[in-house]
Design a protein around this motif. Structure first.
Motif, PDB file in Angstrom:
ATOM      1  N   THR A 191     -49.225   9.102 -15.238  1.00  0.00           N
ATOM      2  CA  THR A 191     -49.214  10.354 -14.115  1.00  0.00           C
ATOM      3  C   THR A 191     -49.928  10.215 -13.262  1.00  0.00           C
ATOM      4  O   THR A 191     -51.322   9.983 -13.068  1.00  0.00           O
ATOM      5  CB  THR A 191     -49.161  11.708 -15.114  1.00  0.00           C
ATOM      6  N   GLY A 192     -49.414  10.396 -11.859  1.00  0.00           N
ATOM      7  CA  GLY A 192     -50.308  10.437 -10.626  1.00  0.00           C
ATOM      8  C   GLY A 192     -50.501   9.320  -9.982  1.00  0.00           C
ATOM      9  O   GLY A 192     -51.219   9.072  -9.012  1.00  0.00           O
ATOM     10  N   ASP A 231     -43.672   8.701 -23.184  1.00  0.00           N
ATOM     11  CA  ASP A 231     -43.646   8.216 -24.678  1.00  0.00           C
ATOM     12  C   ASP A 231     -44.367   6.921 -24.535  1.00  0.00           C
ATOM     13  O   ASP A 231     -45.037   6.647 -23.646  1.00  0.00           O
ATOM     14  CB  ASP A 231     -42.183   7.960 -24.850  1.00  0.00           C
ATOM     15  N   GLU A 232     -44.082   6.116 -25.509  1.00  0.00           N
ATOM     16  CA  GLU A 232     -45.176   5.088 -26.031  1.00  0.00           C
ATOM     17  C   GLU A 232     -44.564   3.693 -24.686  1.00  0.00           C
ATOM     18  O   GLU A 232     -45.442   3.025 -24.609  1.00  0.00           O
ATOM     19  CB  GLU A 232     -44.680   4.297 -27.418  1.00  0.00           C
ATOM     20  N   ALA A 233     -43.347   4.193 -24.223  1.00  0.00           N
ATOM     21  CA  ALA A 233     -43.197   2.855 -23.085  1.00  0.00           C
ATOM     22  C   ALA A 233     -43.206   3.335 -21.658  1.00  0.00           C
ATOM     23  O   ALA A 233     -42.867   2.613 -20.856  1.00  0.00           O
ATOM     24  CB  ALA A 233     -41.548   2.806 -23.238  1.00  0.00           C
ATOM     25  N   HIS A 234     -43.966   4.558 -21.678  1.00  0.00           N
ATOM     26  CA  HIS A 234     -44.535   5.107 -20.484  1.00  0.00           C
ATOM     27  C   HIS A 234     -43.210   5.666 -19.659  1.00  0.00           C
ATOM     28  O   HIS A 234     -43.323   6.011 -18.378  1.00  0.00           O
ATOM     29  CB  HIS A 234     -45.199   4.254 -19.660  1.00  0.00           C
ATOM     30  N   ALA A 235     -42.242   5.831 -20.445  1.00  0.00           N
ATOM     31  CA  ALA A 235     -40.885   6.701 -19.807  1.00  0.00           C
ATOM     32  C   ALA A 235     -41.585   8.137 -19.812  1.00  0.00           C
ATOM     33  O   ALA A 235     -42.357   8.765 -20.691  1.00  0.00           O
ATOM     34  CB  ALA A 235     -39.874   6.585 -20.604  1.00  0.00           C
ATOM     35  N   GLN A 236     -41.243   8.991 -18.724  1.00  0.00           N
ATOM     36  CA  GLN A 236     -41.509  10.492 -18.820  1.00  0.00           C
ATOM     37  C   GLN A 236     -40.469  11.364 -18.693  1.00  0.00           C
ATOM     38  O   GLN A 236     -39.483  10.876 -18.043  1.00  0.00           O
ATOM     39  CB  GLN A 236     -42.455  10.670 -17.701  1.00  0.00           C
ATOM     40  N   VAL A 264     -44.915  16.166 -29.975  1.00  0.00           N
ATOM     41  CA  VAL A 264     -45.764  15.869 -29.257  1.00  0.00           C
ATOM     42  C   VAL A 264     -47.157  16.050 -30.007  1.00  0.00           C
ATOM     43  O   VAL A 264     -47.341  17.146 -30.881  1.00  0.00           O
ATOM     44  CB  VAL A 264     -46.077  16.262 -27.899  1.00  0.00           C
ATOM     45  N   ALA A 265     -48.126  15.010 -29.921  1.00  0.00           N
ATOM     46  CA  ALA A 265     -49.561  14.962 -30.716  1.00  0.00           C
ATOM     47  C   ALA A 265     -50.580  15.751 -29.977  1.00  0.00           C
ATOM     48  O   ALA A 265     -51.485  15.969 -30.539  1.00  0.00           O
ATOM     49  CB  ALA A 265     -49.801  13.604 -31.113  1.00  0.00           C
ATOM     50  N   GLN A 269     -40.213   6.308 -28.728  1.00  0.00           N
ATOM     51  CA  GLN A 269     -39.682   6.124 -27.304  1.00  0.00           C
ATOM     52  C   GLN A 269     -38.466   7.316 -26.983  1.00  0.00           C
ATOM     53  O   GLN A 269     -37.458   7.300 -28.090  1.00  0.00           O
ATOM     54  CB  GLN A 269     -39.183   4.660 -27.279  1.00  0.00           C
ATOM     55  N   PHE A 270     -38.250   7.767 -26.126  1.00  0.00           N
ATOM     56  CA  PHE A 270     -37.170   8.819 -25.786  1.00  0.00           C
ATOM     57  C   PHE A 270     -35.656   8.174 -25.930  1.00  0.00           C
ATOM     58  O   PHE A 270     -34.866   8.671 -26.575  1.00  0.00           O
ATOM     59  CB  PHE A 270     -37.269   9.325 -24.350  1.00  0.00           C
TER      60      PHE A 270
END
Length: 327
Positions: free
Chosen positions: A254-255, A109-114, A39-40, A20-21
């Motif tokens: 995303t999108g 990230d894992e929390a869907h923060a971007q 990033v993976a 998480q960021f």
């Protein structure tokens, strides 16, 4: 209904951070921010807000006109053919002689923060597109003005007002840098205003308008709230709350907002009421969030309609089945 979609077309570089960021942020040191995230994976996909919205509309049986500036790589790398095969009219796209198509790098990230960085490239030439000429050549019923070159957004908005062309204000990501005066110019007089809940608050903060004053400046206001659904405020001020679909396994956000807009506009084009338009938007958004990439989903008519009816009822599902030509 002839829908024209103005905004960004880009290549999306999608990356995932296994953490998480927020764990790497020190609140009292943000003025000295220096972080790096390992990033993976890397997925390179077709994207851009206008491209995503137009693709969603085409999948719902519309033939929207894409109004955007791109580089030669738009043709060379097959993006134009992809959209045209889906049913998007790309004949009005401006192709730069010198610049590449815009590039968007999105790390989730894992929390869907971007965290997003955006290189505009050829998008900077969108200001040279003359919407009045496009409208004169083939009358436009509704123009969506999405995130784009700032001068292009302002020119398209001013042109729409001057020629009496109804428009959708969808400033989205461009709200972060825009000042209050520009935001007021971009949204005032819009037939529809699209934002998410954070952006709605940002509009109020930067313009100095109250929520009531923002609503008074536009016709219909649509506020997306992620998993909490959508709020639509109609021209009379009536609030319509539409829940998101339950049981969705999110893969990549995303999108998702772009696809919602496409679904909502497809409902408008079919003459459906605002609540049903929002329900269509939520249903196609669920398909997007379940896939990686903004245009990688496939809409099968029976599956889409069954999912819609399961979420919003058989009666609403029958109306949508009769109105929409889902591919």
């Amino acid at each position: 209904m002839h829908l024209a979609i103005a905004g960004s077309v880009a290549a999306d570089h999608l990356q995932t951070f296994a953490g998480q960021f927020s764990d790497s942020l020190v609140p009292d040191q943000l003025d000295k921010l220096s972080v790096s995230f390992l990033v993976a994976d890397l997925d390179i996909r077709r994207g851009g807000c206008a491209g995503n919205i137009a693709f969603a509309l085409a999948n719902l049986g519309q033939r929207p006109t894409l109004v955007a500036a791109v580089g030669k790589d738009f043709v060379e790398q097959g993006y134009q053919a992809w959209l045209e095969n889906a049913g998007v009219d790309c004949s009005s796209v401006h192709v730069s002689e010198t610049l590449h198509t815009a590039l968007c790098t999105i790390t989730t990230d894992e929390a869907h923060a971007q965290v997003v960085t955006f290189y505009p490239g050829a998008m900077s030439e969108a200001r040279f597109i003359d919407v009045a000429a496009l409208h004169a050549d083939r009358p436009i019923d509704l123009l969506l003005i999405g995130p784009d070159d700032p001068d292009a957004m302002l020119r398209h908005t001013q042109t729409a007002r001057e020629i009496g062309l109804p428009f959708v204000a969808d400033p989205s990501q461009q709200l972060a840098w825009a000042d209050g005066d520009l935001i007021r110019q971009l949204i005032e007089g819009a037939a529809y205003l699209f934002t998410n809940d954070y952006e709605a608050a940002l509009v109020e903060q930067k313009t100095g308008w109250s929520a009531e004053e923002v609503k008074a400046a536009v016709g219909v206001q649509v506020i997306t709230r992620g998993k909490d659904g959508v709020t639509v405020i109609d021209a009379d001020g009536t609030r319509i709350e539409v829940p998101a679909l339950a049981g969705v396994e999110a893969a990549d956000p995303t999108g998702v907002g772009d696809s919602f807009r496409g679904g909502f506009l497809a409902g408008l084009a079919a003459g459906l009421d605002l609540q049903t338009c929002a329900q269509i938007g939520c249903t196609i958004a669920a398909s997007v969030v379940e896939t990686t990439g903004t245009q990688e989903y496939t809409l099968e008519r029976e599956t889409f309609l069954a999912r819609f009816a399961a979420a919003y009822g058989a009666e609403a599902g029958e109306r949508v089945a009769q109105a929409l030509a889902v591919s």
